[in-house]
Write an enzyme that holds these catalytic residues in place. Structure first.
Site, mmCIF file in Angstrom:
data_model
loop_
_atom_site.group_PDB
_atom_site.id
_atom_site.type_symbol
_atom_site.label_atom_id
_atom_site.label_comp_id
_atom_site.label_asym_id
_atom_site.label_seq_id
_atom_site.Cartn_x
_atom_site.Cartn_y
_atom_site.Cartn_z
ATOM 1 N N GLU A 206 0.817 -1.216 0.000
ATOM 2 C CA GLU A 206 0.000 0.000 0.000
ATOM 3 C C GLU A 206 0.852 1.269 0.000
ATOM 4 O OE1 GLU A 206 -2.786 -0.744 3.187
ATOM 5 O OE2 GLU A 206 -3.966 -2.097 1.923
ATOM 6 N N LYS A 335 -15.440 -1.778 2.725
ATOM 7 C CA LYS A 335 -14.840 -2.216 1.460
ATOM 8 C C LYS A 335 -15.979 -2.881 0.693
ATOM 9 C CE LYS A 335 -10.340 -3.546 3.497
ATOM 10 N NZ LYS A 335 -9.658 -4.663 4.232
HETATM 11 P P1 PGA Z 1 -6.793 -6.436 2.285
HETATM 12 O O1 PGA Z 1 -6.667 -5.759 3.719
HETATM 13 O O2 PGA Z 1 -5.458 -7.053 2.005
HETATM 14 O O3 PGA Z 1 -7.826 -7.500 2.544
HETATM 15 O O4 PGA Z 1 -7.211 -5.424 1.302
HETATM 16 C C1 PGA Z 1 -6.140 -4.515 4.014
HETATM 17 C C2 PGA Z 1 -6.626 -4.177 5.416
HETATM 18 O O5 PGA Z 1 -6.553 -5.064 6.292
HETATM 19 O O6 PGA Z 1 -7.146 -3.100 5.661
HETATM 20 ZN ZN ZN Z 2 -7.667 -4.057 7.923
#
Ligand code: PGA
Ligand code: ZN
Length: 423
Positions: A206, A335
């Site tokens: 990220e 999400k």
């Molecule tokens: P993800 O998680 O890898 O499932 O996108 C990122 C997060 O835990 O916020």
């Molecule tokens: Zn998370």
């Protein structure tokens, strides 16, 4: 005037980690009207809807040709002739076509792609910016949670806690907030290079630095040194995404940090100590994803701190309801593809707000250049967004938010310290 879906196209594209993912286009009256890419998680919660992968040899089993085929061969014939603006009906039809509780038949990636592409088509047909199409009262520009140090499943270091974050709550607006965070980021880089050498300044999935650290003391100290050096200490609070399910030993039922076994009480004590040392505004997934009771306990003990459920709630109204009844957490990580359709995700956000919970819109660790979540964060007046640091698939979302802020002009509200309850 009614518009009719004339075709739905789908294809495999590549996400920021080099894995395939699904892209969907909704065509109306023989022209492309809306396109959406589906992001993918790596640090996923076990109650998420199923991201369908092909298995086998191709692309290490990560192919999405089955999901693409499901869009073309199952969903497309069922939705031809529908008006994409009938989002609620259309999403209900997607759930009906799938028929499983976790969207495992067609794949949540197939379904989420169609759902979001239909919404984008609706905005296009209505001649509105996407955020305004979703909500005419959209006006809150979210506070960014910029994760400057990365660990957990999103890196190759040994840092247990997944994200060490700064939130520019004292900024005047988003642009100033980003300026503060990225100035801190540059200073942090120097500190990391001084201590670990320049190879340690590489970034994780990220876009935050992923130096060879572990535990909480060293990363928090280094981050706070960078903050002090920046002169913005009074303008930020810290955030954490502990993603605790991923350093929980499921067999022995203990947490493991720096080789030590920790009980739930030890872990809560660790957060209490951190909160007494640093101004911490938000902690996501402080405990493992099944421990609703522990979430209730920590929410009570860390009064004034936002406790966010990501793997705990998986953007699903059913689990949010359970959390609300128990007093577990006081905010929901949002999400949309964790649950699969836009309607279900919007319902989850509504349920959270009506229960006095905050909503934090979030990226996935596997993203594309699609910036829809920026519009969605404004559309639901979330007040906060977590969408990474450097890397273009992350900054693209901030850049879209800056465009929206400019377009909203004096209507825009940057909630600052009120990120959990912006209106
Ligand atoms: P993800 O998680 O890898 O499932 O996108 C990122 C997060 O835990 O916020
Ligand atoms: Zn998370």
């Amino acid at each position: 005037m009614r518009h009719k879906i004339s075709a739905i196209k789908a294809r495999e594209i590549i996400d920021c980690r080099g894995f395939p993912t699904v892209e969907v286009e909704v065509w109306v009256d023989q022209a492309m009207a809306g396109r959406a890419d589906v992001p993918a998680g790596r640090s996923t919660g076990k109650r998420e809807a199923l991201d369908l992968r092909d298995g086998g040899k191709r692309w290490g089993g990560q192919g999405t040709q089955k999901a693409v085929r499901h869009v073309l061969e199952v969903i497309q014939p069922a939705l031809i002739g529908w008006d994409p603006r009938d989002q609620r009906l259309l999403d209900a039809e997607l759930c009906r076509l799938d028929g499983t509780p976790n969207k495992s038949k067609l794949g949540a990636n197939a379904i989420a792609g169609v759902s979001l592409a239909a919404a984008r088509a609706g905005a296009y047909l209505s001649n509105l910016p996407f955020y305004k199409y979703i909500n005419a009262n959209a006006h809150v520009i979210p506070v960014p949670l910029v994760n400057l140090i990365n660990g957990g499943k999103l890196t190759s270091n040994d840092l247990e806690i997944q994200e060490f974050i700064v939130m520019p709550v004292g900024a005047r607006d988003l642009l100033e907030g980003l300026q503060i965070c990225y100035e801190i980021n540059l200073l942090l880089r120097d500190l990391i290079v001084d201590k670990y050498g320049k190879i340690a300044a590489n970034v994780g999935d990220e876009g935050g630095f992923a130096p060879p650290m572990s535990g909480v003391t060293v990363p928090m100290e280094m981050l706070s040194r960078a903050v002090k050096a920046s002169g913005y200490a009074d303008k930020i609070v810290y955030g954490l995404d502990a993603a605790a399910s991923h350093w929980y030993d499921w067999d022995k039922k203990v947490y493991r940090m720096e080789g030590e076994e920790m009980t739930r009480d030890d872990v809560i004590g660790m957060y209490q100590k951190l909160c007494s040392q640093y101004p911490i505004g938000s902690i996501e997934d402080p405990l493992m994803e099944d421990d609703f009771e522990g979430f209730a306990l920590i929410t009570k003990k860390l009064e004034g701190v936002q406790i966010v459920g990501d793997d705990l709630f998986t953007t699903n109204a059913e689990y949010i309801k359970k959390g609300v009844e128990m007093g577990a957490a006081n905010a929901v990580l949002w999400k949309f593809n964790q649950v699969g359709t836009l309607t279900e995700a919007l319902d989850a956000a509504d349920h959270a707000y009506r229960s006095g919970y905050g909503v934090q819109v979030s990226e996935r660790s596997g993203e594309t250049e699609d910036t829809s979540i920026a519009d969605l964060a404004v559309a639901i007046n979330a007040g906060q967004i977590k969408t990474g640091t450097t890397r273009s698939e992350r900054t693209a979302k901030y850049n879209q938010l800056l465009r929206i802020a400019e377009e909203l002009g004096s209507q825009a509200v940057y909630p600052g310290r009120n990120f959990r309850r912006p209106i």
